[in-house]
Write an enzyme that holds these catalytic residues in place. Structure first.
Site, short mmCIF file in Angstrom:
data_model
loop_
_atom_site.label_atom_id
_atom_site.label_comp_id
_atom_site.label_asym_id
_atom_site.label_seq_id
_atom_site.Cartn_x
_atom_site.Cartn_y
_atom_site.Cartn_z
CG HIS A 53 56.34 41.80 37.85
ND1 HIS A 53 55.87 43.04 37.55
CD2 HIS A 53 56.40 41.74 39.21
CE1 HIS A 53 55.64 43.70 38.67
NE2 HIS A 53 55.95 42.95 39.70
CD GLU A 111 57.81 45.14 43.45
OE1 GLU A 111 56.96 45.26 44.35
OE2 GLU A 111 57.54 44.75 42.30
CG ASP A 138 53.98 45.64 46.39
OD1 ASP A 138 54.25 46.58 45.62
OD2 ASP A 138 54.09 44.44 46.04
CG HIS A 181 52.46 40.60 37.01
ND1 HIS A 181 53.42 39.82 37.60
CD2 HIS A 181 51.90 41.33 38.00
CE1 HIS A 181 53.44 40.06 38.90
NE2 HIS A 181 52.52 40.96 39.17
CD GLU A 207 57.35 41.63 43.29
OE1 GLU A 207 56.82 41.88 44.39
OE2 GLU A 207 56.72 41.69 42.21
CG ASP A 258 55.39 46.76 41.46
OD1 ASP A 258 55.15 47.02 42.65
OD2 ASP A 258 55.17 45.65 40.93
CO CO Z 1 55.69 43.80 41.74
#
Ligand code: CO
Length: 300
Positions: free
Chosen positions: A156, A280, A83, A164, A188, A94
């Site tokens: 998010h 994600e 990640d 976030h 995700e 992200d």
């Molecule tokens: Co994330």
């Protein structure tokens, strides 16, 4: 969004895609997680971005928030989730992908589940959709494969210098009727052969600035100023600070955490100790156009 900001997202996205390709080419079973994290983070910087958070490298039942410490000896194995975040002046991409490092059928199926759930979610994540529908789609696909989505982890919204921000995107039908509006979001899905719940494990060595307060200790003050300038409200890790200032900063980190100036994230572990896969992507949603994983298609 200003044209200037669009360019920043575009750049962050190009860097993220390049780094994913790079990561996939270098990661091999038995490689130290520390080496993987350092190589990914150096690559991001080499390409002109900055890590938006420490690279998370989570094996098997660890779902999130594991980054190797400065002296970590853990080696890549099992079902590994990578990640990573890239930011250009606070504009964050992200993204995460899973790898099966032991040629295991169950791993492959779990990976298929999170990947398919992600593609299906991306297809329906249009402006105005109620977010429970995205969660339901993710749940439906993962469940059909015989696994569970992790219900207390979610996608998010992404804000400037905020990983976030705003609304969360559920991985199951949570009956939340909030409508998706213009913005940048990370979706995700997590699939697991465990219980579909995570609990908080050991401290991760990943921190973020929580609240600025006066600090008496000189060293701690210096570290705090560095954190504020360098990371702002983005997560960072002890490994990064040790690289810069040496292990003496561990005491300052502890102090700053005790004073509740810093928040330290716990590792997130699957409750049934099942294996976890995660996929994600970051998407751009406009009120006029289709959803896109490419900012180039985002009109303002
Ligand atoms: Co994330």
């Amino acid at each position: 969004m200003q044209q200037e900001e669009v360019e920043k997202y575009r750049k962050a996205q190009e860097i993220a895609s390049e780094v994913i390709r790079y990561a996939k080419s270098i990661i091999k079973p038995g490689m130290k997680l520390l080496e993987i994290a350092e190589k990914i983070e150096s690559k991001i910087q080499e390409l002109g971005g900055k890590p938006a958070f420490p690279t998370n490298l989570c094996i098997n039942e660890i779902a999130a928030h594991f980054t190797p410490s400065h002296d970590d000896e853990t080696k890549a194995s099992g079902l590994l989730k990578i990640d990573l975040g890239v930011h250009v002046d606070g504009c964050i991409i992200d993204t995460a992908f899973p790898l099966d490092l032991e040629d295991n059928e169950e791993n492959k199926k779990l990976i298929e589940a999170s990947e398919e759930a992600l593609s299906a979610a991306l297809k329906i994540a249009k402006p105005g959709i109620e977010i429970w529908k995205i969660g339901q789609k993710i749940q439906e696909i993962i469940t059909k494969k015989g696994f569970s989505p992790i219900r207390n982890l979610s996608g998010h919204e992404l804000g400037k210098y905020k990983v976030h921000a705003g609304i969360t995107i559920p991985n199951y039908n949570n009956n939340n009727k909030t409508k998706l509006k213009k913005g940048v979001y990370a979706i995700e899905p997590f699939s697991t052969n465990g219980q579909g719940i995570i609990y908080e494990g050991k401290p991760s060595g990943i921190y973020r600035l929580k609240e600025k307060k006066p600090v008496r200790d000189k060293m701690s003050r210096k570290i705090l100023n560095f954190i504020e300038t360098e990371y702002k409200t983005l997560p960072f890790c002890s490994r990064w600070l040790i690289e810069k200032f040496g292990t003496r900063i561990l005491f300052s980190l502890k102090q700053l955490e005790q004073q509740e100036i810093l928040h330290q994230y716990p590792q997130l572990i699957e409750k049934g100790h099942g294996k976890v896969s995660q996929s994600e992507k970051t998407i751009f949603i406009n009120d006029k156009t289709e959803t896109s994983t490419k900012i180039a298609n985002w009109f303002f």
